[in-house]
Design a protein around this motif. Structure first.
Motif, PDB file in Angstrom:
ATOM      1  N   VAL A  92       8.857  85.121  48.356  1.00 16.58           N
ATOM      2  CA  VAL A  92       7.548  85.397  47.746  1.00 16.58           C
ATOM      3  C   VAL A  92       6.562  86.013  48.739  1.00 16.58           C
ATOM      4  O   VAL A  92       5.942  87.038  48.420  1.00 16.58           O
ATOM      5  CB  VAL A  92       6.975  84.127  47.069  1.00 16.58           C
ATOM      6  N   PRO A  93       6.390  85.468  49.951  1.00 16.13           N
ATOM      7  CA  PRO A  93       5.475  86.138  50.889  1.00 16.13           C
ATOM      8  C   PRO A  93       5.912  87.564  51.245  1.00 16.13           C
ATOM      9  O   PRO A  93       5.065  88.447  51.403  1.00 16.13           O
ATOM     10  CB  PRO A  93       5.485  85.237  52.121  1.00 16.13           C
ATOM     11  N   LEU A  94       7.215  87.799  51.352  1.00 19.33           N
ATOM     12  CA  LEU A  94       7.687  89.160  51.631  1.00 19.33           C
ATOM     13  C   LEU A  94       7.350  90.108  50.479  1.00 19.33           C
ATOM     14  O   LEU A  94       6.902  91.234  50.700  1.00 19.33           O
ATOM     15  CB  LEU A  94       9.192  89.164  51.881  1.00 19.33           C
ATOM     16  N   LEU A  95       7.579  89.641  49.260  1.00 17.84           N
ATOM     17  CA  LEU A  95       7.253  90.467  48.095  1.00 17.84           C
ATOM     18  C   LEU A  95       5.751  90.725  48.000  1.00 17.84           C
ATOM     19  O   LEU A  95       5.327  91.850  47.726  1.00 17.84           O
ATOM     20  CB  LEU A  95       7.746  89.806  46.814  1.00 17.84           C
ATOM     21  N   VAL A  96       4.968  89.679  48.217  1.00 15.66           N
ATOM     22  CA  VAL A  96       3.508  89.841  48.181  1.00 15.66           C
ATOM     23  C   VAL A  96       3.079  90.864  49.222  1.00 15.66           C
ATOM     24  O   VAL A  96       2.283  91.768  48.942  1.00 15.66           O
ATOM     25  CB  VAL A  96       2.798  88.485  48.410  1.00 15.66           C
ATOM     26  N   ASN A  97       3.641  90.752  50.424  1.00 18.19           N
ATOM     27  CA  ASN A  97       3.293  91.679  51.501  1.00 18.19           C
ATOM     28  C   ASN A  97       3.610  93.112  51.106  1.00 18.19           C
ATOM     29  O   ASN A  97       2.741  93.986  51.156  1.00 18.19           O
ATOM     30  CB  ASN A  97       4.042  91.296  52.778  1.00 18.19           C
ATOM     31  N   ASN A  98       4.844  93.358  50.708  1.00 16.62           N
ATOM     32  CA  ASN A  98       5.258  94.735  50.411  1.00 16.62           C
ATOM     33  C   ASN A  98       4.592  95.307  49.170  1.00 16.62           C
ATOM     34  O   ASN A  98       4.126  96.450  49.187  1.00 16.62           O
ATOM     35  CB  ASN A  98       6.780  94.804  50.273  1.00 16.62           C
ATOM     36  N   LEU A  99       4.543  94.534  48.100  1.00 11.36           N
ATOM     37  CA  LEU A  99       3.979  95.057  46.853  1.00 11.36           C
ATOM     38  C   LEU A  99       2.473  95.292  46.962  1.00 11.36           C
ATOM     39  O   LEU A  99       1.978  96.343  46.556  1.00 11.36           O
ATOM     40  CB  LEU A  99       4.301  94.122  45.693  1.00 11.36           C
ATOM     41  N   PHE A 100       1.756  94.306  47.493  1.00 10.48           N
ATOM     42  CA  PHE A 100       0.305  94.480  47.622  1.00 10.48           C
ATOM     43  C   PHE A 100      -0.030  95.594  48.604  1.00 10.48           C
ATOM     44  O   PHE A 100      -0.957  96.371  48.372  1.00 10.48           O
ATOM     45  CB  PHE A 100      -0.373  93.170  48.045  1.00 10.48           C
ATOM     46  N   LYS A 101       0.715  95.670  49.692  1.00  9.65           N
ATOM     47  CA  LYS A 101       0.453  96.722  50.678  1.00  9.65           C
ATOM     48  C   LYS A 101       0.676  98.096  50.059  1.00  9.65           C
ATOM     49  O   LYS A 101      -0.161  98.994  50.201  1.00  9.65           O
ATOM     50  CB  LYS A 101       1.360  96.535  51.896  1.00  9.65           C
ATOM     51  N   THR A 102       1.785  98.257  49.351  1.00  9.01           N
ATOM     52  CA  THR A 102       2.151  99.562  48.806  1.00  9.01           C
ATOM     53  C   THR A 102       1.291  99.969  47.612  1.00  9.01           C
ATOM     54  O   THR A 102       0.844 101.122  47.537  1.00  9.01           O
ATOM     55  CB  THR A 102       3.633  99.560  48.372  1.00  9.01           C
ATOM     56  N   PHE A 103       1.059  99.042  46.685  1.00  8.64           N
ATOM     57  CA  PHE A 103       0.423  99.416  45.428  1.00  8.64           C
ATOM     58  C   PHE A 103      -1.066  99.085  45.328  1.00  8.64           C
ATOM     59  O   PHE A 103      -1.729  99.583  44.422  1.00  8.64           O
ATOM     60  CB  PHE A 103       1.163  98.766  44.256  1.00  8.64           C
ATOM     61  N   VAL A 104      -1.592  98.254  46.214  1.00  8.45           N
ATOM     62  CA  VAL A 104      -2.999  97.879  46.104  1.00  8.45           C
ATOM     63  C   VAL A 104      -3.780  98.257  47.362  1.00  8.45           C
ATOM     64  O   VAL A 104      -4.749  99.022  47.297  1.00  8.45           O
ATOM     65  CB  VAL A 104      -3.145  96.358  45.824  1.00  8.45           C
ATOM     66  N   SER A 140       0.005  87.563  52.568  1.00  8.00           N
ATOM     67  CA  SER A 140       1.298  86.870  52.670  1.00  8.00           C
ATOM     68  C   SER A 140       1.105  85.450  53.167  1.00  8.00           C
ATOM     69  O   SER A 140       1.734  84.518  52.663  1.00  8.00           O
ATOM     70  CB  SER A 140       2.223  87.613  53.625  1.00  8.00           C
ATOM     71  N   LEU A 141       0.262  85.293  54.161  1.00  7.28           N
ATOM     72  CA  LEU A 141      -0.018  83.954  54.685  1.00  7.28           C
ATOM     73  C   LEU A 141      -0.652  83.079  53.607  1.00  7.28           C
ATOM     74  O   LEU A 141      -0.272  81.913  53.444  1.00  7.28           O
ATOM     75  CB  LEU A 141      -0.934  84.041  55.914  1.00  7.28           C
ATOM     76  N   LEU A 142      -1.585  83.647  52.858  1.00  7.40           N
ATOM     77  CA  LEU A 142      -2.206  82.888  51.765  1.00  7.40           C
ATOM     78  C   LEU A 142      -1.177  82.484  50.710  1.00  7.40           C
ATOM     79  O   LEU A 142      -1.209  81.347  50.224  1.00  7.40           O
ATOM     80  CB  LEU A 142      -3.320  83.705  51.118  1.00  7.40           C
ATOM     81  N   SER A 143      -0.276  83.385  50.370  1.00  6.00           N
ATOM     82  CA  SER A 143       0.743  83.029  49.373  1.00  6.00           C
ATOM     83  C   SER A 143       1.666  81.937  49.911  1.00  6.00           C
ATOM     84  O   SER A 143       2.046  81.033  49.169  1.00  6.00           O
ATOM     85  CB  SER A 143       1.554  84.260  48.962  1.00  6.00           C
ATOM     86  N   PHE A 144       1.989  81.979  51.182  1.00  9.18           N
ATOM     87  CA  PHE A 144       2.826  80.940  51.782  1.00  9.18           C
ATOM     88  C   PHE A 144       2.111  79.585  51.762  1.00  9.18           C
ATOM     89  O   PHE A 144       2.702  78.563  51.404  1.00  9.18           O
ATOM     90  CB  PHE A 144       3.195  81.323  53.218  1.00  9.18           C
TER      91      PHE A 144
END
Length: 183
Positions: A60-72, A158-162
């Motif tokens: 989940v933190p990896l997905l949050v990192n990549n998706l938010f970075k790329t799309f937001v 990512s840290l927040l999601s973790f």
């Protein structure tokens, strides 16, 4: 701290013998096989849920990192960076690298002309080539700066999601801890 009544209990028979007798009683009990199977099933279920939770904590933190970075985050930063006449460089070391690369490019052109590898160029053409290279370098370092800023924000998310996963999954963390300590 309350004293443990079991540790204060004195006996003439050593504790290890009492534990062996207790295990022997469990084995001789008529429903012992059923209990062992149930304990195994429960242990297997705890292990599966612990592994699933570990996988979630990792993915989940990896997905949050990549998706938010790329799309937001990156699109927002690109939009802000293009609206503002903001700095190209985040720090002076980037600027020094760009200037060094530009000087190196200019010296390379002069060196090729001196060696005869390139035709004699007018000062206007050399200036235009250096200007084009400067624009390319500014774009390169602007992109590098945007990526650096986006990485910081994505890492924070990512840290927040973790942390959120750990807070809401306290029960699963306790089960995971018991699984690790029981081995």
């Amino acid at each position: 701290m309350k004293p443990n009544p079991k540790s204060q209990k004195l006996s003439f028979v050593p504790r290890s013998i009492l534990q062996t007798v207790g295990k022997l009683k469990q084995v001789l009990e008529p429903n012992a096989e059923h209990k062992v199977v149930e304990e195994f099933r429960a242990s297997r279920q705890r292990t599966i849920s612990s592994l699933r939770y570990l996988l979630i904590l990792f993915i989940v933190p990896l997905l949050v990192n990549n998706l938010f970075k790329t799309f937001v985050i990156q699109p927002l930063i690109y939009k802000y960076w293009s609206q503002e006449t903001s700095k190209i460089f985040l720090n002076s070391s980037q600027e020094e690298k760009a200037l060094t690369e530009l000087k190196k490019f200019e010296r390379k052109i002069q060196f090729e002309v001196l060696l005869g590898k390139a035709p004699e160029l007018s000062s206007n053409i050399v200036e235009q080539k250096v200007k084009d290279q400067a624009i390319a370098l500014s774009q390169k370092y602007k992109t590098e700066s945007i990526n650096a800023v986006a990485n910081v924000f994505a890492d924070i998310l990512s840290l927040l999601s973790f942390i959120i996963l750990c807070v809401f999954g306290k029960l699963l963390l306790v089960v995971l801890q018991k699984q690790v300590l029981s081995r």
